[in-house]
Design an enzyme around this catalytic site. Structure first.
Site, short mmCIF file in Angstrom:
data_model
loop_
_atom_site.label_atom_id
_atom_site.label_comp_id
_atom_site.label_asym_id
_atom_site.label_seq_id
_atom_site.Cartn_x
_atom_site.Cartn_y
_atom_site.Cartn_z
N PRO A 141 0.81 -1.22 0.00
CA PRO A 141 0.00 0.00 0.00
C PRO A 141 0.85 1.27 0.00
CG PRO A 141 -0.97 -1.61 1.47
CD PRO A 141 0.36 -2.18 1.03
N TYR A 142 1.99 1.25 0.69
CA TYR A 142 2.85 2.43 0.65
C TYR A 142 3.27 2.75 -0.78
CZ TYR A 142 7.07 5.24 0.79
OH TYR A 142 8.01 6.21 0.54
N GLY A 143 3.79 1.76 -1.49
CA GLY A 143 4.19 2.00 -2.87
C GLY A 143 3.04 2.45 -3.74
N THR A 145 0.45 4.21 -2.75
CA THR A 145 0.13 5.61 -2.46
C THR A 145 1.13 6.56 -3.12
OG1 THR A 145 1.38 5.71 -0.36
CG2 THR A 145 -0.93 5.01 -0.25
#
Length: 327
Positions: A141-143, A145
């Site tokens: 999810p970080y990547g 975003t």
């Protein structure tokens, strides 16, 4: 007086960006909620507004009160593991916060943007050198975003003329001064320091990758070089119009985890033998930047060596350990 608004400017990377911009003669204003930042790390005389970029009214006040030339957005939750456990918090800060910031920029007529992105947008590339054209398939999810943030900036470019440069960082470590070192033990270098100073073996996550020594290869870069890339991007935006570009920010040289451990052992004189444990899910064998484009178009290149990076990080670690013992 025109200023650059640095959102997240009191964080680890942010304070280095502010320092570099000030030293380059730029006027800087910081907005930061201080959830992970420390305003004591900022140069004297830099105004700090303690607000979240999710606070739309606060942003409207800032853009009305100051003559903002452009924005550098470094605000983000950045931990990959946390993003898997708490994806909604990452999306709220990294995506919704950026949308609110872009909306305020649109109303204020601010048209220059440097966006802090990440090599995590590439996911697990199967190439020797990652170019800006390498397909983006983020695995966390970080990547996700960070990639959505790039899309938001580019959509703003098309819709209302924001000139934007996305900077995809690779593996950041080091410190410009010991006081500016990252206090969090979240990335490989401080994780190794923590183990070594406790007399424990640092951990290598897997040694069966298809690399010369079996450990993952990464492109490590000094945080001061990351900061100077922002100066180059801001100045490029001042001199050019119609810009929507993305650049890798790395040294363009790969170093395996085992090789990095050897550099750390040399710098610290601590020689605990690393322990090999299982792979972490999603870790690619090799991620190294092709930094040709930023060198050619922005005139930027990394100036610091791996030894510089590790030495500065170690000095910061030792300073923080001493402060902790005396407090």
């Amino acid at each position: 007086m025109k200023v650059w608004l640095v959102a997240g400017g009191a964080g680890y990377i942010g304070c280095h960006v502010v320092k570099a911009m000030r030293e380059a003669g730029e006027n800087v204003l910081v907005v930061d909620d201080l959830s992970t930042g420390d305003k004591e790390k900022l140069p004297d005389g830099v105004p700090v507004i303690i607000k979240s970029i999710l606070d739309e009214r606060a942003l409207e006040w800032i853009f009305g009160e100051y003559e903002v030339e452009g924005v550098v957005n470094l605000v983000a939750r950045t931990q990959v593991g946390e993003s898997v456990e708490h994806p909604l918090a990452h999306y709220r800060q990294n995506v919704e916060g950026f949308r609110v910031l872009l909306s305020a920029m649109q109303r204020a007529g601010v048209r220059k943007l440097v966006y802090s992105s990440s090599a995590s947008v590439y996911g697990t590339p199967e190439v020797d050198l990652v170019t800006e054209d390498t397909p983006c398939t983020p695995v966390s999810p970080y990547g996700q975003t960070k990639l959505i943030g790039e899309w938001l900036g580019e959509a703003a470019h098309r819709a209302f003329g924001v000139d934007v440069i996305n900077l995809r960082y690779f593996n950041v470590a080091g410190a410009a001064t010991p006081a500016m070192a990252d206090k969090r033990v979240l990335n490989l270098v401080p994780m190794v320091f923590e183990k070594l100073t406790a007399g424990q073996a640092p951990e290598i996550f897997g040694d069966d990758y298809p690399t010369p020594d079996g450990t993952c290869i990464r492109d490590y870069i000094h945080v001061a070089d990351i900061a100077s890339a922002h100066v180059a991007a801001a100045r490029y935006l001042r001199e050019h119009q119609g810009v929507a570009r993305t650049f890798n920010v790395g040294r363009g040289q790969g170093l395996s985890v085992r090789e990095l451990m050897q550099v750390i052992a040399t710098v610290t004189d601590l020689t605990e033998v690393p322990a090999v444990i299982g792979r972490r899910p999603g870790d690619p064998a090799k991620v190294v930047a092709d930094a040709t484009n930023i060198q050619r178009e922005l005139g930027w290149k990394a100036d610091h060596s791996i030894a510089d990076m590790v030495t500065s990080a170690w000095q910061g670690w030792c300073t923080q350990q001493a402060e902790s013992r005396s407090s």
